[in-house]
Design an enzyme around this catalytic site. Structure first.
Site, PDB file in Angstrom:
ATOM      1  N   ARG A 126       0.986  -1.139   0.041  1.00  0.00           N
ATOM      2  CA  ARG A 126      -0.057   0.191  -0.297  1.00  0.00           C
ATOM      3  C   ARG A 126       0.848   0.668   0.224  1.00  0.00           C
ATOM      4  O   ARG A 126       2.043   1.538   0.479  1.00  0.00           O
ATOM      5  CB  ARG A 126      -1.062   0.157   1.181  1.00  0.00           C
ATOM      6  CG  ARG A 126      -1.887  -1.001   1.415  1.00  0.00           C
ATOM      7  CD  ARG A 126      -2.969  -0.814   2.478  1.00  0.00           C
ATOM      8  NE  ARG A 126      -2.667  -1.186   3.967  1.00  0.00           N
ATOM      9  CZ  ARG A 126      -1.587  -0.492   4.878  1.00  0.00           C
ATOM     10  NH1 ARG A 126      -1.926   0.827   4.316  1.00  0.00           N
ATOM     11  NH2 ARG A 126      -1.019  -0.893   5.585  1.00  0.00           N
ATOM     12  N   TYR A 146      -1.403  -3.609  -7.063  1.00  0.00           N
ATOM     13  CA  TYR A 146      -1.706  -4.583  -5.235  1.00  0.00           C
ATOM     14  C   TYR A 146      -2.728  -4.226  -4.766  1.00  0.00           C
ATOM     15  O   TYR A 146      -3.090  -3.383  -4.563  1.00  0.00           O
ATOM     16  CB  TYR A 146       0.045  -3.808  -4.518  1.00  0.00           C
ATOM     17  CG  TYR A 146       0.132  -4.168  -3.857  1.00  0.00           C
ATOM     18  CD1 TYR A 146       0.707  -5.492  -3.721  1.00  0.00           C
ATOM     19  CD2 TYR A 146      -0.333  -4.020  -2.639  1.00  0.00           C
ATOM     20  CE1 TYR A 146       1.041  -6.275  -2.694  1.00  0.00           C
ATOM     21  CE2 TYR A 146      -0.045  -5.252  -1.340  1.00  0.00           C
ATOM     22  CZ  TYR A 146       0.688  -6.094  -1.290  1.00  0.00           C
ATOM     23  OH  TYR A 146       1.016  -6.701  -0.225  1.00  0.00           O
ATOM     24  N   LYS A 186      -9.032  -1.981   1.336  1.00  0.00           N
ATOM     25  CA  LYS A 186      -9.157  -1.863   2.533  1.00  0.00           C
ATOM     26  C   LYS A 186      -9.882  -0.183   2.323  1.00  0.00           C
ATOM     27  O   LYS A 186     -10.340   0.637   2.711  1.00  0.00           O
ATOM     28  CB  LYS A 186      -7.684  -1.104   2.536  1.00  0.00           C
ATOM     29  CG  LYS A 186      -7.136  -2.114   3.180  1.00  0.00           C
ATOM     30  CD  LYS A 186      -6.884  -2.346   4.442  1.00  0.00           C
ATOM     31  CE  LYS A 186      -6.143  -3.765   4.888  1.00  0.00           C
ATOM     32  NZ  LYS A 186      -6.670  -4.642   5.847  1.00  0.00           N
ATOM     33  N   HIS A 226     -10.440  -2.530  12.070  1.00  0.00           N
ATOM     34  CA  HIS A 226      -9.141  -3.292  11.337  1.00  0.00           C
ATOM     35  C   HIS A 226      -9.178  -4.753  12.066  1.00  0.00           C
ATOM     36  O   HIS A 226      -8.478  -4.061  13.073  1.00  0.00           O
ATOM     37  CB  HIS A 226      -8.044  -2.625  10.914  1.00  0.00           C
ATOM     38  CG  HIS A 226      -7.237  -3.047  10.045  1.00  0.00           C
ATOM     39  ND1 HIS A 226      -5.264  -2.098  10.116  1.00  0.00           N
ATOM     40  CD2 HIS A 226      -6.985  -4.128   9.144  1.00  0.00           C
ATOM     41  CE1 HIS A 226      -5.663  -3.132   9.275  1.00  0.00           C
ATOM     42  NE2 HIS A 226      -5.456  -4.046   8.805  1.00  0.00           N
ATOM     43  N   SER A 282      -1.135  -3.553  10.421  1.00  0.00           N
ATOM     44  CA  SER A 282      -0.705  -4.914   9.191  1.00  0.00           C
ATOM     45  C   SER A 282       0.426  -4.988   9.273  1.00  0.00           C
ATOM     46  O   SER A 282       1.239  -4.465  10.052  1.00  0.00           O
ATOM     47  CB  SER A 282      -0.478  -3.493   7.502  1.00  0.00           C
ATOM     48  OG  SER A 282      -1.616  -3.726   7.729  1.00  0.00           O
ATOM     49  N   CYS A 334       0.764  -7.257  11.595  1.00  0.00           N
ATOM     50  CA  CYS A 334       1.251  -7.294  13.151  1.00  0.00           C
ATOM     51  C   CYS A 334      -0.108  -8.399  14.078  1.00  0.00           C
ATOM     52  O   CYS A 334       0.384  -8.857  15.089  1.00  0.00           O
ATOM     53  CB  CYS A 334       1.455  -5.613  14.078  1.00  0.00           C
ATOM     54  SG  CYS A 334       1.925  -4.538  13.735  1.00  0.00           S
ATOM     55  N   ASP A 386      -8.900  -9.367   8.780  1.00  0.00           N
ATOM     56  CA  ASP A 386      -8.659  -7.974   9.222  1.00  0.00           C
ATOM     57  C   ASP A 386      -9.732  -7.452   9.141  1.00  0.00           C
ATOM     58  O   ASP A 386      -9.100  -6.494   9.408  1.00  0.00           O
ATOM     59  CB  ASP A 386      -8.168  -8.585   7.273  1.00  0.00           C
ATOM     60  CG  ASP A 386      -7.334  -7.047   6.875  1.00  0.00           C
ATOM     61  OD1 ASP A 386      -6.577  -7.391   7.954  1.00  0.00           O
ATOM     62  OD2 ASP A 386      -7.721  -6.148   6.048  1.00  0.00           O
ATOM     63  N   ARG A 430       2.170 -12.217   0.058  1.00  0.00           N
ATOM     64  CA  ARG A 430       1.065 -13.013   0.054  1.00  0.00           C
ATOM     65  C   ARG A 430       0.060 -13.442  -0.302  1.00  0.00           C
ATOM     66  O   ARG A 430       0.849 -14.043  -1.823  1.00  0.00           O
ATOM     67  CB  ARG A 430      -0.053 -11.210  -0.669  1.00  0.00           C
ATOM     68  CG  ARG A 430       0.731  -9.932   0.867  1.00  0.00           C
ATOM     69  CD  ARG A 430      -0.221  -9.638   1.243  1.00  0.00           C
ATOM     70  NE  ARG A 430       0.599  -8.802   2.047  1.00  0.00           N
ATOM     71  CZ  ARG A 430      -0.191  -8.559   3.369  1.00  0.00           C
ATOM     72  NH1 ARG A 430      -1.561  -9.139   3.941  1.00  0.00           N
ATOM     73  NH2 ARG A 430      -0.199  -7.126   4.393  1.00  0.00           N
TER      74      ARG A 430
HETATM   75  P1  GTP Z   1      -2.318  -7.786   7.432  1.00  0.00           P
HETATM   76  O1  GTP Z   1      -2.801  -8.892   6.337  1.00  0.00           O
HETATM   77  O2  GTP Z   1      -0.729  -6.723   6.935  1.00  0.00           O
HETATM   78  O3  GTP Z   1      -3.525  -6.877   7.526  1.00  0.00           O
HETATM   79  O4  GTP Z   1      -1.053  -8.692   8.853  1.00  0.00           O
HETATM   80  P2  GTP Z   1      -1.470  -9.744   9.542  1.00  0.00           P
HETATM   81  O5  GTP Z   1      -2.535  -8.754  11.306  1.00  0.00           O
HETATM   82  O6  GTP Z   1      -2.796 -10.417   9.462  1.00  0.00           O
HETATM   83  O7  GTP Z   1      -0.269 -10.073  10.496  1.00  0.00           O
HETATM   84  P3  GTP Z   1       0.218 -11.437  10.358  1.00  0.00           P
HETATM   85  O8  GTP Z   1      -0.722 -12.613  11.237  1.00  0.00           O
HETATM   86  O9  GTP Z   1      -0.078 -11.718   8.979  1.00  0.00           O
HETATM   87  O10 GTP Z   1       1.264 -11.818  10.621  1.00  0.00           O
HETATM   88  C1  GTP Z   1       2.592 -10.569  10.230  1.00  0.00           C
HETATM   89  C2  GTP Z   1       4.182 -10.919  10.381  1.00  0.00           C
HETATM   90  O11 GTP Z   1       3.933 -11.578  12.088  1.00  0.00           O
HETATM   91  C3  GTP Z   1       3.824 -12.673  10.180  1.00  0.00           C
HETATM   92  O12 GTP Z   1       5.329 -12.290   9.921  1.00  0.00           O
HETATM   93  C4  GTP Z   1       3.774 -13.685  11.698  1.00  0.00           C
HETATM   94  O13 GTP Z   1       4.391 -14.582  11.032  1.00  0.00           O
HETATM   95  C5  GTP Z   1       4.248 -12.801  12.235  1.00  0.00           C
HETATM   96  N1  GTP Z   1       3.434 -12.784  13.619  1.00  0.00           N
HETATM   97  C6  GTP Z   1       2.437 -12.506  14.201  1.00  0.00           C
HETATM   98  N2  GTP Z   1       2.269 -13.319  14.762  1.00  0.00           N
HETATM   99  C7  GTP Z   1       3.528 -12.999  15.551  1.00  0.00           C
HETATM  100  C8  GTP Z   1       3.925 -13.637  17.346  1.00  0.00           C
HETATM  101  O14 GTP Z   1       2.794 -13.973  17.839  1.00  0.00           O
HETATM  102  N3  GTP Z   1       4.560 -13.315  17.457  1.00  0.00           N
HETATM  103  C9  GTP Z   1       5.335 -12.917  16.371  1.00  0.00           C
HETATM  104  N4  GTP Z   1       7.240 -13.060  16.993  1.00  0.00           N
HETATM  105  N5  GTP Z   1       5.559 -13.024  15.739  1.00  0.00           N
HETATM  106  C10 GTP Z   1       4.389 -12.952  14.671  1.00  0.00           C
HETATM  107  C1  SPV Z   2      -2.712  -4.609   5.108  1.00  0.00           C
HETATM  108  O1  SPV Z   2      -1.651  -3.743   4.808  1.00  0.00           O
HETATM  109  O2  SPV Z   2      -3.445  -3.733   6.136  1.00  0.00           O
HETATM  110  C2  SPV Z   2      -3.290  -5.411   4.394  1.00  0.00           C
HETATM  111  C3  SPV Z   2      -2.350  -6.060   3.247  1.00  0.00           C
HETATM  112  O3  SPV Z   2      -4.446  -6.443   5.243  1.00  0.00           O
HETATM  113  S1  SPV Z   2      -4.007  -4.680   2.224  1.00  0.00           S
HETATM  114  O4  SPV Z   2      -4.309  -5.236   1.674  1.00  0.00           O
HETATM  115  O5  SPV Z   2      -2.524  -4.412   1.160  1.00  0.00           O
HETATM  116  O6  SPV Z   2      -4.079  -3.763   2.536  1.00  0.00           O
HETATM  117 MN    MN Z   3      -4.741  -5.841   7.062  1.00  0.00          MN
END
Ligand code: GTP
Ligand code: SPV
Ligand code: MN
Length: 582
Positions: free
Chosen positions: A67, A195, A204, A224, A246, A248, A275, A367
């Site tokens: 983004r 993207y 989003k 979110h 994002s 996290c 999400d 992704r």
């Molecule tokens: P978006 O799709 O961008 O909104 O991201 P999200 O909030 O769904 O994050 P996601 O669960 O995909 O995790 C993002 C990154 O954080 C990945 O590389 C995970 O491996 C890492 N991660 C997730 N949960 C944990 C955790 O509990 N501890 C640690 N150390 N890393 C984590």
């Molecule tokens: C985020 O960045 O929080 C996502 C990926 O879930 S995107 O759809 O690119 O915003």
């Molecule tokens: Mn997201």
């Protein structure tokens, strides 16, 4: 044919001048046809259909991998209505500037008309959008992420109440890339990017930015947030909604597997969404939530059978992979996958790559787009038009310091302040510097479609209106030691923290009162079967007065930018300062 729809499409076609206009219906035959067409042009790449049935690979332009918050605008008539945290452009100027880029941008291309539904058919939560796009990749992603085609048109009927989304890759030039939202016109124009969050307008752009504006007007909450159900051994399921910025950990928490002792005792986890949550007050006075999406657009790197086995199961079929490594046998790989890297392959840009090169094979924001129904633990309630009742709201950020593993707010108003003052280190999900701490209220900083001061006021107002509001918590899985190593094991082990949170909601769970809120006692969180020493746990639960007073200074600077900050937020900040003795 719906006259409002056809006249709008005619107008947009006059502007973008496509060679052909194709209405998509969401059928299987259409998926196959579009996939074959995109393979022929190189927009998609074939994968091994025995090992990954129904899966394809896409590579974005190297300058189009995330983004772009600096190119994202909220175009309200009055600048104040966009607020201090959004980029603003006057609607006439935005239509004019983007109009010049859209002019003829679909020449030689097909314009796909993509009707889609965010939410469940027949649900009062649901909203219809139509996206016009020149990208097959976008069509195929929307097909997974939304209820696309006939179902959406049926829901719309003769109504003119639909989100008008116009999207063109144009020349993918970052100099001519804009993502503009017109909440007052129910319109989004996005140009110059293919993207995820820039081009999949249902996600989003609509389901967060425009829907947040609708939610405030219509009296509901658009967040979110992931939604997850926790089933106890007696079979009762409690639902948690959690907002993390994002990349996290939302997808991971939504699909976590409880540690062995809890599984043996009969605990189960059910995924509702990963999400976005749309939440309304139910007839019983509780807050009810739906996931308006039908798929997961998840971060690939770091996803493995060890960290997130349910995501790995989900992406085994019918998945679009973006910017990952292509192996010689036609499968995919990314950093952090359990399997050994392939001896060689093609990296996310399609260049020959070996693990020894020292370069990343997959883009850090690579992704997967996978259907929610593929998830082995998808909740039986995930398509319930009434949604699920939320017991706890959890905020969380990526903080090496300051924020403890978990704490509970004193009440709703304090909880709103906890969300409003959230901060997190930036990630690769958006273009820009990575690892910088920035304030990100409710994980909505890049996604709130109106003045964030009004957004805080809306949260406070909802608290007055919800007879039985969820309890509000804050978590931080990312606290590190001096060497930068994570102190908390995270992933499935996060279940232990969620269990404490639900215990607190049920009047159980040991806690001590601190200046920032209720923090678990050392015995509060069940560590059965986890090898974590007391010292580390003490560190994870510590409330460092000096660090918090330092954080308050940063909060103060941040909140000073708001012209419409509700007095309660400032009041809560000052109350915290007093409790800290500062
Ligand atoms: P978006 O799709 O961008 O909104 O991201 P999200 O909030 O769904 O994050 P996601 O669960 O995909 O995790 C993002 C990154 O954080 C990945 O590389 C995970 O491996 C890492 N991660 C997730 N949960 C944990 C955790 O509990 N501890 C640690 N150390 N890393 C984590
Ligand atoms: C985020 O960045 O929080 C996502 C990926 O879930 S995107 O759809 O690119 O915003
Ligand atoms: Mn997201």
């Amino acid at each position: 044919m719906n006259a409002a729809v056809t006249s709008w499409i005619e107008e947009m076609a006059k502007l973008t001048k496509p060679d052909r206009i194709v209405w998509v219906d969401g059928s299987e035959e259409e998926r196959e046809r579009l996939t074959a067409e995109a393979m022929a042009t190189g927009e998609l790449h074939r994968l091994n259909q025995e090992k990954l049935p129904g899966c394809v690979l896409h590579r974005t332009a190297p300058n189009d991998v995330a983004r772009v918050e600096h190119l994202t605008f909220i175009c309200t008539r009055k600048k104040e209505d966009a607020g201090p945290t959004n980029n603003w452009m006057a609607p006439e100027e935005a239509y004019r500037r983007l109009g010049e880029i859209f002019d003829g941008s679909m020449r030689g291309r097909t314009m796909y008309v993509v009707p889609y539904l965010m939410g469940i058919p027949g649900s009062p939560f649901s909203k219809v959008g139509i996206e016009l796009t020149d990208s097959i990749y976008v069509v195929l992603n929307m097909r997974i992420m939304t209820r696309m085609g006939r179902v959406a048109l049926a829901e719309l009927g003769e109504s003119a109440d639909f989100l008008r989304g116009l999207h063109s890759k144009a020349d993918l030039n970052p100099e001519r890339r804009f993502i503009c939202h017109f909440p007052e016109d129910n319109t989004i124009w996005s140009v110059g990017s293919g993207y995820g969050g820039n081009g999949l307008l249902g996600k989003k752009c609509f389901a967060l930015r425009i829907a947040s504006y609708m939610g405030r007007q219509e009296g509901w909450m658009d967040e979110h947030m992931l939604i997850v159900g926790i089933e106890d051994p007696a079979g009762n399921v409690s639902y948690v909604a959690a907002a993390f910025p994002s990349a996290c950990g939302k997808t991971n928490l939504a699909m976590m597997i409880p540690p062995a002792p809890f599984r043996a005792a009969g605990y189960k986890v059910w995924t509702v969404g990963d999400d976005i949550a749309w939440m309304r007050i139910g007839p019983d006075g509780r807050l009810w939530a739906i996931n308006p999406e039908t798929g997961f657009f998840g971060v690939a790197p770091g996803t493995s059978y060890k960290t997130n086995p349910m995501a790995m199961e989900t992406v085994r079929r019918d998945t679009i992979f973006t910017n990952v490594v292509l192996t010689p046998e036609g499968t995919v790989w990314w950093e952090g996958m359990d399997e050994e890297p392939p001896a060689q392959g093609l990296d996310w840009q399609g260049r020959p790559w070996t693990p020894a090169s020292g370069e990343k094979g997959a883009h850090p924001n690579a992704r997967f787009t996978a259907p929610a129904k593929n998830c082995p633990i998808i909740s039986p309630e995930w398509e319930n038009p009434r949604g699920v009742p939320i017991s706890a709201i959890v905020f969380g950020g990526r903080r090496a310091r300051v924020a403890p593993l978990v704490y509970q707010s004193f009440d709703w108003e304090h909880g709103v302040y906890v969300g409003a003052s959230m901060a997190s280190e930036t990630t690769t999900a958006a273009a820009g510097k990575v690892g910088v701490v920035r304030r990100d209220p409710m994980a909505m900083l890049p996604f709130c479609g109106y003045n964030m001061g009004d957004y805080f006021a809306h949260w406070l107002e909802m608290g007055r209106r919800i007879p039985n509001p969820p309890k509000i918590f804050h978590v931080n899985w990312f606290r590190t030691d001096e060497a930068g190593r994570f102190l908390w094991p995270g992933y499935g082990e996060n279940f232990r923290v969620i269990k404490w949170i639900l215990d607190r909601c049920q009047g159980r769970g040991e806690a001590r009162e601190t200046p920032i809120g209720y923090v678990p006692t050392e015995e509060g969180i069940d560590l059965t079967g986890l090898d974590l020493d007391r010292e580390t746990m003490r560190h994870l639960l510590a409330v460092d007065r000096e660090a918090w007073l330092g954080d308050l200074e940063d909060q103060e600077t941040f909140f000073a930018r708001f012209d419409r900050l509700p007095p309660a937020i400032h009041g809560q900040m000052e109350a915290l300062r007093r409790r800290l003795g500062g």
